[in-house]
Motif scaffolding. Structure first.
Motif, mmCIF file in Angstrom:
data_model
loop_
_atom_site.group_PDB
_atom_site.id
_atom_site.type_symbol
_atom_site.label_atom_id
_atom_site.label_comp_id
_atom_site.label_asym_id
_atom_site.label_seq_id
_atom_site.Cartn_x
_atom_site.Cartn_y
_atom_site.Cartn_z
ATOM 1 N N UNK A 153 23.941 58.190 -4.741
ATOM 2 C CA UNK A 153 25.022 59.056 -4.302
ATOM 3 C C UNK A 153 26.310 58.343 -3.947
ATOM 4 N N UNK A 154 26.230 57.109 -3.486
ATOM 5 C CA UNK A 154 27.441 56.419 -3.041
ATOM 6 C C UNK A 154 28.489 56.284 -4.150
ATOM 7 N N UNK A 155 28.110 55.942 -5.395
ATOM 8 C CA UNK A 155 29.129 55.893 -6.454
ATOM 9 C C UNK A 155 29.720 57.263 -6.786
ATOM 10 N N UNK A 156 29.027 58.338 -6.389
ATOM 11 C CA UNK A 156 29.489 59.699 -6.665
ATOM 12 C C UNK A 156 30.284 60.297 -5.505
ATOM 13 N N UNK A 157 30.430 59.560 -4.391
ATOM 14 C CA UNK A 157 31.244 60.041 -3.285
ATOM 15 C C UNK A 157 30.502 60.279 -1.986
ATOM 16 N N UNK A 158 29.250 59.829 -1.910
ATOM 17 C CA UNK A 158 28.477 59.952 -0.667
ATOM 18 C C UNK A 158 28.859 58.785 0.240
ATOM 19 N N UNK A 171 25.713 61.240 10.659
ATOM 20 C CA UNK A 171 26.730 62.117 10.081
ATOM 21 C C UNK A 171 27.154 61.519 8.747
ATOM 22 N N UNK A 172 27.523 62.400 7.797
ATOM 23 C CA UNK A 172 27.837 61.957 6.439
ATOM 24 C C UNK A 172 29.098 62.645 5.949
ATOM 25 N N UNK A 173 29.872 61.916 5.167
ATOM 26 C CA UNK A 173 31.031 62.475 4.464
ATOM 27 C C UNK A 173 30.712 62.515 2.985
ATOM 28 N N UNK A 174 31.100 63.606 2.316
ATOM 29 C CA UNK A 174 30.958 63.706 0.861
ATOM 30 C C UNK A 174 32.330 63.933 0.248
ATOM 31 N N UNK A 175 32.596 63.254 -0.856
ATOM 32 C CA UNK A 175 33.883 63.373 -1.529
ATOM 33 C C UNK A 175 33.657 63.544 -3.028
ATOM 34 N N UNK A 176 34.601 64.189 -3.668
ATOM 35 C CA UNK A 176 34.569 64.280 -5.119
ATOM 36 C C UNK A 176 33.382 65.031 -5.669
ATOM 37 N N UNK A 177 32.739 64.447 -6.681
ATOM 38 C CA UNK A 177 31.698 65.168 -7.417
ATOM 39 C C UNK A 177 30.473 65.482 -6.564
ATOM 40 N N UNK A 178 30.151 64.615 -5.598
ATOM 41 C CA UNK A 178 28.974 64.874 -4.764
ATOM 42 C C UNK A 178 29.251 66.039 -3.811
#
Length: 444
Positions: A153-158, A171-178
Motif C-alpha cells: 500500500x505504501x507505493x499507492x499512497x498508504x 492512525x493512518x493517512x491515505x492519498x491518491x489511488x489508495x
C-alpha cells in the motif's frame, strides 16, 4: 440488560450460564443482589401488611366515631403506620436504581446453541469459501512470496508516518489511488446493502450522549474503550455525566437507538438500517497487538447493518445478516470462513455471534472482518424499545447488528489477495465501476 425476573426465579441457573463466559470475570455480585432482593421482598411484604392494617383500622374508625367513642388510639396507630409505609416506599424507590446499576454490568445470557468455551480456540468453524473453488474451498495459494498490505500500500499512497505525525500511533493517512480505493469499497458496500438486501441508508451523528451508549451496552462497563468528546473553550462549564459526549465506536450505537423509548408498529418490523461511518476505539486492551499496518486502528471506517425484529424472527434474521456480509466478500472475491463464537469469546451484549474471517496471505491466517450478533432483548430492555404485539400488548423487540463490512480490513484483504508478483493490484469486477472501470492499481 437481563430480565430481573430471570434472576428472581432461578438465580443459580442464571449464574451458571453466565459462568460459561470468561470464568475469571465476576459478572454478577451475587451476594449484593441477594441482599438487595431480600430487602426488597421484606419491604414489599411489610408495606402490604401495613396497607391491610390501615384499611382495617379505617373501617373501624368511622363507625366508632358515629357512636361517639374515642378513636385517638386508632388514629395514632394509623399515623404511625402511614409514616412507616412512607419510609418503606422511600427505601423501595432507592433500591430500584441500585438493582439497575447492578444489572447494567451483567452480560447477556448465551443462547443454547452457542458452544461452551473459554477462548477463541473453542470457536467452531461453520463453513469456508474461496473464489476459485467456491463454497468449502481453501484459500488459493499465491505462486510467489506474498507481500503484506503495508509494503503493497505504501507505493499507492498508504502513509503511516503522516498518520503518526498528525494524530499518533494507530492512525493512518491515505492519498491518491489508495484513498480512492478505500472510498470505492465503502460505496460498493453501502450500495450492496441498500439495493440488494433491503437496508435503509442512514446518516448519523459521530458523537453521541451517554443515554445512547448505555442503550446498546457500551456504558457503563466499557467506558475505557471509548473516546470522550469534550466541549472546548476556556469558560466551558463541566458537563454533567448524563450529558457527556463520546465518539461512536460503531454506527450500531446510533442506529439501534433509533427505537429507544419507542413503540414500533408490528407491521413495520423488521427495520433494516445501514450506515457508513468512521468508528473510534481506544483499543485499551490491545497494547502490543497488530502494531504494524491497518488491522487495529483508533479510527477506521465501517458499513454497519442493524435489524430490529420481532422476537420470533430474530434467529432467522441472524442467519440472513451473515449471508449479507458474505455477499460482500464473495463479490470482492476474497476467501473467508464463518466461525460460530463460543461463550467465552462473545461480546457482552450478544446471545449468539458469528464472525467472518477473511484470509490474509502475508499473515498466512484468517482475520476477523465482520461480527454479526443477535442481542435478543438485551439492548431493547435498556432502551425500552418495544412493539405492539397481536394481543395489543407492548413487547420488547430483538436487536441485531453486524459489519457489512469493516472497510479498512477489506482494503487490507483486497491488497493482499489480489496482489501480483510485480506489486500491482487487480481490481475485482464488482468494484471496477466504482473506480471508473479501472482494472488494476499500479504505483506511479
Amino acid at each position: 440488560m437481563l430480565d430481573i425476573n430471570l434472576l428472581r426465579k432461578d438465580l443459580p441457573s442464571v449464574v451458571a450460564r453466565l459462568e460459561t463466559r470468561k470464568k475469571d470475570q465476576p459478572y454478577l455480585d451475587v451476594a449484593r443482589f441477594t441482599a438487595l432482593e431480600a430487602e426488597r421482598k421484606t419491604l414489599q411484604t411489610r408495606s402490604e401488611e401495613i396497607q391491610a392494617r390501615r384499611n382495617a383500622l379505617n373501617k373501624q374508625i368511622g363507625p366508632l366515631k358515629a357512636k361517639g367513642e374515642s378513636v385517638e388510639a386508632l388514629m395514632a396507630e394509623v399515623g404511625a403506620l402511614k409514616s412507616e409505609q412512607e419510609s418503606s416506599a422511600t427505601r423501595l424507590e432507592a433500591l430500584q436504581p441500585e438493582l439497575q446499576a447492578l444489572l447494567l454490568g451483567v452480560p447477556n445470557l448465551p443462547h443454547a446453541s452457542v458452544p461452551v468455551g473459554s477462548s477463541e480456540a473453542d470457536n467452531v468453524e461453520v463453513r469456508r469459501w474461496a473464489p476459485v473453488g467456491g463454497a468449502g474451498a481453501d484459500a488459493p495459494a499465491l505462486s510467489f512470496e506474498p507481500r503484506d498490505h503495508v509494503s503493497l500500500g505504501e507505493p499507492l499512497g498508504l502513509d503511516f508516518e503522516m498518520g503518526v505525525k498528525l494524530a499518533g500511533s494507530r492512525f493512518t493517512v491515505m492519498k491518491g489511488s489508495i484513498a480512492r480505493l478505500h472510498r470505492a469499497l465503502a460505496q460498493f458496500m453501502i450500495d450492496l446493502q441498500t439495493q440488494q438486501h433491503g437496508y435503509t441508508e442512514c446518516y448519523v451523528p459521530y458523537i453521541v450522549n451517554t443515554d445512547t451508549l448505555r442503550g446498546t451496552g457500551q456504558l457503563p462497563k466499557f467506558e475505557g474503550d471509548l473516546f470522550a468528546a469534550k466541549k472546548g473553550g476556556q469558560d466551558a462549564e463541566p458537563v454533567p455525566d448524563t450529558q457527556a459526549l463520546y465518539l461512536i465506536p460503531t454506527s450500531e450505537v446510533p442506529l439501534t437507538n433509533f427505537v429507544r423509548d419507542t413503540v414500533t408498529p408490528e407491521a413495520q418490523l423488521p427495520l433494516r438500517l445501514t450506515a457508513h461511518t468512521p468508528c473510534f476505539r481506544s483499543e485499551a486492551g490491545s497494547a502490543g497487538r497488530d502494531t504494524r499496518g491497518m488491522i487495529r486502528q483508533h479510527q477506521f471506517d465501517k458499513v454497519e447493518m442493524v435489524q430490529i425484529t420481532h422476537p420470533e424472527h430474530s434467529y432467522d434474521a441472524l442467519e440472513q445478516m451473515v449471508g449479507h456480509a458474505e455477499a460482500v466478500l464473495q463479490a470482492l472475491e476474497l476467501p473467508y470462513r464463518v466461525v460460530l463464537l463460543c461463550t467465552g469469546d462473545m461480546g457482552a451484549g450478544a446471545a449468539k455471534t458469528y464472525d467472518l474471517e477473511v484470509w490474509l496471505p502475508a499473515q498466512d491466517t484468517y482475520r476477523e472482518i465482520s461480527s454479526v450478533s443477535n442481542c435478543e432483548a438485551f439492548q431493547a430492555r435498556r432502551m425500552q424499545a418495544r412493539f405492539k404485539n397481536a394481543q395489543g400488548k407492548n413487547e420488547l423487540v430483538h436487536t441485531l447488528n453486524g459489519s457489512g463490512l469493516a472497510v479498512g480490513r477489506a482494503l487490507v484483504a483486497l491488497l493482499e489477495n489480489h496482489q501480483r508478483a510485480d506489486g500491482s493490484i487487480g481490481i475485482p469486477k464488482a468494484l471496477q465501476p466504482y473506480l471508473g472501470g479501472c482494472e488494476e492499481l499500479r504505483a506511479g
